[in-house]
Motif scaffolding. Structure first.
Motif, PDB file in Angstrom:
ATOM      1  N   LYS A  98      19.611  40.853  57.077  1.00 40.39           N
ATOM      2  CA  LYS A  98      20.489  41.572  56.074  1.00 40.39           C
ATOM      3  C   LYS A  98      19.508  41.960  54.933  1.00 40.39           C
ATOM      4  O   LYS A  98      19.843  42.412  53.871  1.00 40.39           O
ATOM      5  N   SER A 100      17.571  44.301  52.617  1.00 39.89           N
ATOM      6  CA  SER A 100      17.564  45.819  52.299  1.00 39.89           C
ATOM      7  C   SER A 100      17.053  45.966  50.876  1.00 39.89           C
ATOM      8  O   SER A 100      16.862  45.222  50.216  1.00 39.89           O
ATOM      9  N   SER A 105      22.130  46.380  49.036  1.00 37.29           N
ATOM     10  CA  SER A 105      22.439  45.175  49.236  1.00 37.29           C
ATOM     11  C   SER A 105      23.889  44.744  48.927  1.00 37.29           C
ATOM     12  O   SER A 105      24.635  45.412  48.177  1.00 37.29           O
ATOM     13  N   THR A 109      25.357  38.461  50.535  1.00 38.95           N
ATOM     14  CA  THR A 109      24.003  38.398  50.786  1.00 38.95           C
ATOM     15  C   THR A 109      23.005  37.432  49.583  1.00 38.95           C
ATOM     16  O   THR A 109      22.491  36.433  49.838  1.00 38.95           O
ATOM     17  N   TRP A 110      23.215  38.215  48.412  1.00 35.70           N
ATOM     18  CA  TRP A 110      22.768  37.433  47.117  1.00 35.70           C
ATOM     19  C   TRP A 110      23.018  35.976  47.172  1.00 35.70           C
ATOM     20  O   TRP A 110      22.223  35.266  46.795  1.00 35.70           O
ATOM     21  N   SER A 154      12.490  45.263  48.804  1.00 33.73           N
ATOM     22  CA  SER A 154      13.316  44.798  49.792  1.00 33.73           C
ATOM     23  C   SER A 154      13.799  43.311  50.007  1.00 33.73           C
ATOM     24  O   SER A 154      14.299  42.778  50.734  1.00 33.73           O
ATOM     25  N   ASP A 157      16.345  39.858  45.904  1.00 33.26           N
ATOM     26  CA  ASP A 157      17.385  38.348  45.791  1.00 33.26           C
ATOM     27  C   ASP A 157      16.475  37.306  46.028  1.00 33.26           C
ATOM     28  O   ASP A 157      16.454  36.368  45.343  1.00 33.26           O
TER      29      ASP A 157
END
Length: 263
Positions: A98, A100, A105, A109-110, A154, A157
């Motif tokens: 994932k 990106s 984003s 995901t974070w 990319s 995070d």
């Protein structure tokens, strides 16, 4: 006798890659190892190899994103061995599939990356810190990343989470130095893994791959053992005058350009 004989170490994420190398190195130096990992059977395979080589290790299923799970692992370690001398916060990871640009984003995901890389370190340190301070000794080694020092596109995070680990290390070290607890950080750059070793030769000619290799200035990636060796030193009395530091193990990657601009 090894330089860690008689000591007890918890290694989060200690069953694969860098974590496995750290577990094996600390065991070779005489420490009794608790491998705290999400997947118990893989952790038991790693502890089995350590025990077969003459070391002493046990596995505990642990979810570093769950404070209760981490506290239970620490309590069980103390109940089993009577103490925790060394904590290595190695568990972590990136967004992987994932990954990106930040503008594309997703919050989910974070949160996964931050919970694993940052909160996992908070939970483990909080679970052992009073025990170590009451005993007047202890060594905590957090595994950061060169991404937390220079930032990687990319991986906003991931870079943020590892930058937080580095700052956390420095701040906690200031609180605990007078109480006998040392806290340091080791920040790897590109390290060889099974996935890297399996990359076909034609893909190794990819420009992005070559740029990553070239960024180290040494023409290659590091080995997991390069991280493990430094962790063992910081955990031992050989590192007794070292605390609050962050060590980049990445060749030249953290220093910026390593090619001449002219000539």
């Amino acid at each position: 006798m090894g330089k860690l004989t008689g000591r007890v170490a918890i290694v989060t994420g200690g069953s694969r890659g860098i974590g496995k190398a750290i577990s094996e190195k600390l065991a070779k130096e005489g420490a009794r190892i608790v491998i705290a990992a999400t997947t118990l059977d893989v952790a038991e395979e790693a502890t089995g190899a350590i025990n077969a080589a003459g070391g002493e290790a046990i596995a505990m299923q642990t979810d570093v994103t769950d404070f209760g799970s981490v506290k239970q692992t620490v309590e069980q370690t103390i109940n089993t061995f009577g103490r925790v001398d060394i904590l290595v916060n190695n568990a972590g990871g990136s967004a992987r599939g994932k990954m990106s640009l930040f503008c594309d984003s997703e919050e989910e995901t974070w949160r996964h990356v931050l919970d694993t890389n940052m909160m996992g370190v908070f939970y483990a340190c909080r679970s052992v810190i009073n025990h170590m301070q009451e005993r007047g000794e202890g060594a905590i080694i957090n595994i950061g990343s060169v991404a937390g020092m220079i930032g990687l596109a990319s991986q906003v995070d991931y870079s943020a989470s590892k930058g937080a680990v580095i700052a956390f290390t420095q701040a906690l070290a200031k609180e605990t130095a007078s109480r006998g607890v040392r806290v340091n950080c080791v920040s790897p750059g590109p390290i060889k893994s099974d996935a890297i070793r399996d990359i076909p030769p034609e893909m190794r000619d990819n420009l992005a791959f070559r740029q990553l290799v070239d960024s180290t200035g040494l023409g290659d990636f590091g080995e997991p053992e390069d991280i493990a060796n430094l962790v063992a030193l910081l955990a031992s009395d050989e590192g007794k005058f070292i605390t609050g530091q962050n060590y980049a193990v990445c060749g030249l990657m953290n220093l910026g350009l390593n090619t001449p601009l002219a000539g």
